[in-house]
Design a protein around this motif. Structure first.
Motif, PDB file in Angstrom:
ATOM      1  N   PHE A  40       0.845  -1.198   0.000  1.00 24.87           N
ATOM      2  CA  PHE A  40       0.000   0.000   0.000  1.00 24.87           C
ATOM      3  C   PHE A  40       0.883   1.252   0.000  1.00 24.87           C
ATOM      4  O   PHE A  40       1.805   1.385   0.793  1.00 24.87           O
ATOM      5  N   PHE A  41       0.565   2.155  -0.912  1.00 21.93           N
ATOM      6  CA  PHE A  41       1.337   3.413  -1.003  1.00 21.93           C
ATOM      7  C   PHE A  41       0.371   4.591  -0.870  1.00 21.93           C
ATOM      8  O   PHE A  41      -0.564   4.719  -1.655  1.00 21.93           O
ATOM      9  N   ASN A  42       0.631   5.382   0.114  1.00 26.55           N
ATOM     10  CA  ASN A  42      -0.210   6.579   0.334  1.00 26.55           C
ATOM     11  C   ASN A  42       0.636   7.834   0.094  1.00 26.55           C
ATOM     12  O   ASN A  42       1.548   8.129   0.845  1.00 26.55           O
ATOM     13  N   ASP A  43       0.323   8.521  -0.965  1.00 28.60           N
ATOM     14  CA  ASP A  43       1.111   9.723  -1.320  1.00 28.60           C
ATOM     15  C   ASP A  43       0.348  11.014  -1.045  1.00 28.60           C
ATOM     16  O   ASP A  43       0.748  12.088  -1.476  1.00 28.60           O
TER      17      ASP A  43
ATOM     18  N   GLU B 226      -0.856  -4.608  -5.194  1.00 32.14           N
ATOM     19  CA  GLU B 226      -0.401  -3.235  -4.945  1.00 32.14           C
ATOM     20  C   GLU B 226      -1.576  -2.257  -5.016  1.00 32.14           C
ATOM     21  O   GLU B 226      -2.398  -2.340  -5.931  1.00 32.14           O
TER      22      GLU B 226
ATOM     23  N   GLU C 103      -2.308   1.989  -4.613  1.00 34.12           N
ATOM     24  CA  GLU C 103      -1.646   3.305  -4.500  1.00 34.12           C
ATOM     25  C   GLU C 103      -2.715   4.396  -4.418  1.00 34.12           C
ATOM     26  O   GLU C 103      -3.684   4.366  -5.185  1.00 34.12           O
TER      27      GLU C 103
ATOM     28  N   LYS D 295      -2.918   8.547  -4.444  1.00 37.17           N
ATOM     29  CA  LYS D 295      -2.158   9.788  -4.618  1.00 37.17           C
ATOM     30  C   LYS D 295      -3.116  10.934  -4.999  1.00 37.17           C
ATOM     31  O   LYS D 295      -4.298  10.695  -5.282  1.00 37.17           O
TER      32      LYS D 295
ATOM     33  N   ARG E  33      -5.762   3.623  -6.947  1.00 40.06           N
ATOM     34  CA  ARG E  33      -5.426   2.698  -8.041  1.00 40.06           C
ATOM     35  C   ARG E  33      -4.950   1.346  -7.466  1.00 40.06           C
ATOM     36  O   ARG E  33      -4.197   1.304  -6.491  1.00 40.06           O
ATOM     37  N   ASP E  34      -5.457   0.244  -8.086  1.00 36.82           N
ATOM     38  CA  ASP E  34      -4.887  -1.071  -7.746  1.00 36.82           C
ATOM     39  C   ASP E  34      -4.435  -1.744  -9.028  1.00 36.82           C
ATOM     40  O   ASP E  34      -4.662  -1.246 -10.127  1.00 36.82           O
TER      41      ASP E  34
END
Lengths: 123, 850
Positions: free
Chosen positions: B732-735, B767, B769, B771, B784-785
């Motif tokens: 998991f990416f949190n921007d 994954e 994300e 943003k 988005r995945d």
């Protein structure tokens, strides 16, 4: 285990009948039940149960949480499990504040009930 | 004792004694004597010659003695001789002739002797008289005279000398020059009295201490009178008065120089060749020269600019010829190149003998005047430009009301040409009804001015509304100026404004609002509109000055603004932001009848000072008691509904528990071979389970819209959602950092739902994300995945109510929750490459965390 005395406090007669049937099915023969908090306190004092299955919504002025608080005053070590269809955070938080042995949300399966009872009795 | 006459030996003989007439007369007499004697010798012989010559003795003696009677004496002797010669010697013709010639000779000799004697005697008398005169002169002359010899012995002094020295003459007579040391300085004495023997004459000026102690200033002129006898003479002149006068003159001159040096004018003197002889310090400074330069032959034109030099030369030439120059302007060029304009006044500088020896000049630095003249010209030019280019019409007129000038703007305004208006009566341009006002324009005093509105007539007859400001511009010349402004547009605007104002008042009245305007700098607050209707029954309200509202606006509401100001910094963008932002707050009051009143205050910062502090805030106040009452009722209703929902949910779940429990019992008791009944029991279980899920779902969303939206940290919301979701091995990416969004408190559920949706339906997602993308219109959150994505035909359907394998409410409610605060959501991913949800947030619902 099966010789343990269990006090069921449930205002809904259908549910109480169902619980009693299931307890019996699970081998707990020394069970009693009541539908109000006040009666539950009296019964607890009279019967000194090994476990109390307490609904939260009850007949009378006391709900299950308040009733447990009263019972714990004279039976501080008695294990108890809440059986409730209340799933609101506020109520659950109130219930957990009494440090119950378990919280079984209705509707529940046989397995959930059995595990809840056994874990509570083991404590 | 008689003093010696110092001049007795010095008098020369009278030069008349050598006069040629006397010489001729003597020559004639001698000739006659020789002639007569010769004749006598030849005629008479020696004896008579002797007798004849004896007559000379009495003749000479008598004529010397009685020189005044020479003719008679000589004639008498001559006649005696003639008679003797005639009667005693020879009485013939020859004898007569000789006797007569001798008689004449005697007469001539006698007359000559008497004349010489007389002349000699008269000369002597003259000499004596002359000596007497000299003596008198010597004594009476005002200058002191001392006659002395080479040994320094004083031979004589006159009265003046005696007086000057303060000594009696008789004592001075015995003094020597050296004795005068008591009176005269020794060196001066030596120089005055002794050095003369070397040079023939001498001059000394010195001080003389008189016997009474007075000091007098003297000049001593000495000279040799008789070099053979070593006699010298010294004139001593008392020049005390002159010296004192000279000293006064010098002092006066010094003071004059000093004064002139102090004067801020350039005073100078030139000789007839134009050379500087003198210049005041100020002149020297102004010209940037040194005193040495000026005294070194600097000429007037040398200090001038090249262009002025010839003119200066000619001017001086003409001036010396007697031409009056008056004041002449030149430009002085300083050595550093700077130029100073000067105005020079010339006058003659006379010598003692009244002859012109040069020029005196006074020059004034007229730089300031020139600058003023220049400034005046510039101002004149500016005035002219202003006059011609002014947006306002300008008219200049005299005290008789005659138009002197008008500018182009007025020409255009009235559709006339300048020449048409000039010299016309001012009233001609106004309708008769305005003439009294017009007359007032040229009746104002010099200190006053008038301002009024009037109407002027256009060439084509139309009337123009004008605003006139008039005043006198030249009291001496009696010139007035009026500035006229075409206010036709303004008049129309005023009418429109009045209409607009009326509309606004109607709107304010209709809206039931009160307008407030707080000028913080002047501490003035205005209320307009339904103030009394709104606050008339508020207990704390005292009067229309709004003392209570002053406190509320100045303290509580102002604090809201200043808190925002403090939170957002003091940058120019913040100030701009501050002015564009509308602040809102609600205040509760109790009326006299005990009812609650809610007032909403809306306000904007209208103006800020240079530091960005608000100086004017304005807005409206609105009684929102009814709205608030409805909101409270709605809130209470929501609470009741929530309670009802909770109770109902509880009861239903209770019953579901019963159904499911007994269904289980029934299922266990039912013979296994009865598959049909088992099937029905399974359907009951499934239906019961669906009911349970839907009932449970209502718990999660029962608070939608109950709580008011607020600013929430986006990063924290997403992180919280992530922690509740079971992501397992999904990266998991949190921007989305440093951002806040204005949203319903249920917003966290959005991201939880999206995560849960990905887990449930995304397939092999590894994954996720999140943003953000920000532009001027909105903030877009991109979720988005890398799962299977959403097929094109389902991109909108997934947000429909009931779509999905579970409750069918998840994405539906996501869109609904976002819609509460004007946000939107859509799926924009490419099928097969993962789902992409974009949440659009209005720009004013997103901000950076400060």
């Amino acid at each position: 285990m099966q010789d343990k005395k269990i006090l069921v406090v449930e205002d809904d007669t259908i549910i109480s009948e169902l619980i009693m049937w299931r307890l019996k099915d699970l081998g707990y023969t020394r069970c009693s039940f009541t539908s109000s908090g006040e009666d539950a306190i009296i019964k607890a004092r009279e019967e000194s149960p090994d476990l109390i299955l307490m609904d939260i919504t009850l007949e009378g002025d006391l709900d299950g949480i308040d009733s447990i608080k009263e019972i714990k005053k004279f039976m501080p070590g008695v294990p108890f499990v809440f059986l409730s269809s209340h799933i609101e955070d506020e109520i659950i938080e109130r219930a957990l504040a009494t440090r119950p042995s378990g919280y079984i949300a209705k509707p529940f399966e046989d397995f959930e009930l059995r595990m809840g009872i056994e874990i509570a009795l083991m404590k | 004792m008689k003093l010696i006459n110092p001049f007795s030996d010095l008098i020369e003989k009278d030069p008349d004694q050598n006069d040629i007439s006397y010489l001729m007369m003597i020559a004639l007499v001698i000739f006659m004597v020789v002639l007569s004697e010769t004749a006598l010798v030849f005629s008479t012989g020696g004896a008579f010659l002797l007798v004849s010559n004896l007559f000379y003795f009495p003749l000479i003696l008598l004529n010397l003695k009685f020189f005044t009677k020479g003719l008679s004496t000589s004639t008498a002797i001559g006649l005696i001789y003639f008679l003797i010669a005639v009667f005693l010697v020879n009485f013939d013709i020859e004898g007569l002739l000789i006797g007569f010639s001798m008689m004449l000779t005697y007469i001539a000799v006698g007359i000559s002797i008497s004349m010489i004697s007389k002349t000699s005697n008269e000369s002597k008398k003259t000499l004596i008289k002359s000596i007497s005169n000299y003596e008198n002169l010597f004594e009476e002359i005002q200058d002191a005279i001392i006659v002395y010899d080479s040994e320094g012995l004083i031979l004589g002094v006159n009265n003046a000398a005696s007086t000057l020295l303060g000594l009696e003459k008789k004592y001075v007579r015995f003094l020597k020059i050296d004795d005068l040391k008591n009176f005269i300085d020794e060196d001066a004495l030596k120089k005055a009295f002794y050095d003369v023997s070397l040079s023939g004459s001498g001059f000394t000026d010195t001080e003389l201490r008189q016997s009474d102690g007075n000091i007098v200033y003297i000049e001593i002129h000495s000279s040799i009178i008789d070099s053979s006898k070593g006699v010298m003479r010294a004139y001593i002149r008392d020049v005390t008065d002159r010296v004192i006068a000279e000293k006064k003159i010098i002092a006066s001159e010094t003071r004059y120089r000093h004064l002139t040096n102090q004067l801020p004018e350039m005073i100078f003197e030139l000789d007839i060749d134009g050379n500087f002889c003198f210049a005041t310090r100020y002149s020297i400074n102004i010209a940037g020269r040194t005193p040495e330069e000026l005294s070194g032959g600097l000429k007037l034109w040398d200090v001038l600019v090249e262009e002025d030099r010839d003119r200066a030369r000619k001017n001086l030439e003409w001036f010396f010829k007697g031409m009056f120059l008056g004041a002449v302007e030149y430009r002085v060029k300083k050595p550093d190149g700077s130029i100073i304009p000067v105005l020079v006044h010339f006058s003659y500088d006379f010598d003692d003998d009244s002859s012109v020896r040069g020029i005196k000049g006074i020059a004034m630095d007229i730089s300031q005047r020139k600058r003023m003249e220049m400034a005046l010209r510039r101002n004149e030019k500016k005035f002219r430009s202003l006059f011609e280019n002014s947006n306002d019409a300008v008219i200049i007129f005299n005290r008789d009301g005659m138009i002197m000038d008008i500018n182009t703007r007025l020409c255009n305004m009235l559709g006339i040409k300048r020449d048409e208006a000039v010299s016309q009566d001012l009233k001609c341009r106004f309708p008769e009804s305005e003439w009294d006002k017009v007359s007032g324009m040229y009746e104002v005093s010099s200190s006053g001015g008038i301002f009024f509105e009037s109407r002027m007539q256009h060439r084509e007859g139309d009337y123009i509304d004008v605003e006139i400001s008039s005043g006198i511009i030249d009291p001496e010349e009696g010139l007035y100026q009026a500035i006229l402004r075409d206010i036709s547009e303004r008049k129309r605007g005023e009418v429109e404004l009045a209409v607009s104002r009326e509309r606004l008042n109607l709107a304010i009245e209709g809206a039931g609002v009160c307008v407030w305007d707080w000028d913080i700098e002047r501490d003035e607050m205005y209320f307009e509109g339904n103030y009394d209707e709104m606050f008339g029954q508020v207990k704390e309200h005292t009067d229309r000055s709004g003392s209570m509202w002053r406190e509320i606006l100045q303290q509580e509401f102002y604090k809201i603004i200043m808190d925002y100001y403090a939170d957002n910094g003091n940058s120019s963008s913040t100030i701009s932001d501050l002015k564009s932002k509308q602040f809102e707050s609600e205040y509760k009051f109790k009326t006299e009848t005990g009812l609650n009143r809610w007032i909403t205050v809306l306000g904007k910062v209208v103006d800020c000072d240079s530091d960005g502090n608000p100086v004017r805030i304005a807005g409206i106040m609105q009684d929102v008691s009814d709205k608030r009452m409805y909101q409270d009722a709605l809130y209470e209703a929501n609470k009741k509904l929530n309670l009802l929902s909770s109770i109902t949910r509880h009861d239903i779940l209770n019953q579901i528990a019963g159904v499911r429990g007994f269904t289980d019992i029934l299922s266990k008791r039912l013979p296994e071979e009865n598959s049909e009944l088992q099937h029905y029991l399974d359907r009951i279980k499934k239906a019961t389970s669906n009911i349970q899920e839907q009932i449970t779902f209502t718990r999660d969303y029962q608070n939608i819209g109950v709580e008011t939206p607020s600013w929430q940290n986006l990063e924290k919301i997403i992180e919280s959602s992530r922690s509740k979701a079971q992501l397992r091995n999904i990266a998991f990416f949190n921007d989305c950092r440093g951002l806040e969004i204005y949203a319903d408190p249920m917003i966290e559920k959005i991201f939880f739902n999206l995560l849960d949706n990905t887990i449930r339906h995304g397939g092999d997602v590894t994954e996720i994300e999140v943003k953000c993308r920000k532009n001027s219109d909105c903030l877009t959150i991109i979720f988005r995945d890398n799962g299977k994505g959403v097929s094109c035909d389902l991109k909108e359907k997934i947000f429909d109510h009931g779509y999905g394998s579970n409750t069918g409410l998840g994405l539906f409610l996501v869109r609904e929750i976002l819609g509460i605060t004007g946000m939107g959501i859509s799926e924009v991913g490419e099928p097969g490459k993962g789902a992409v949800f974009e949440i659009q947030i209005p720009a004013d619902h997103a901000r950076e965390v400060r």
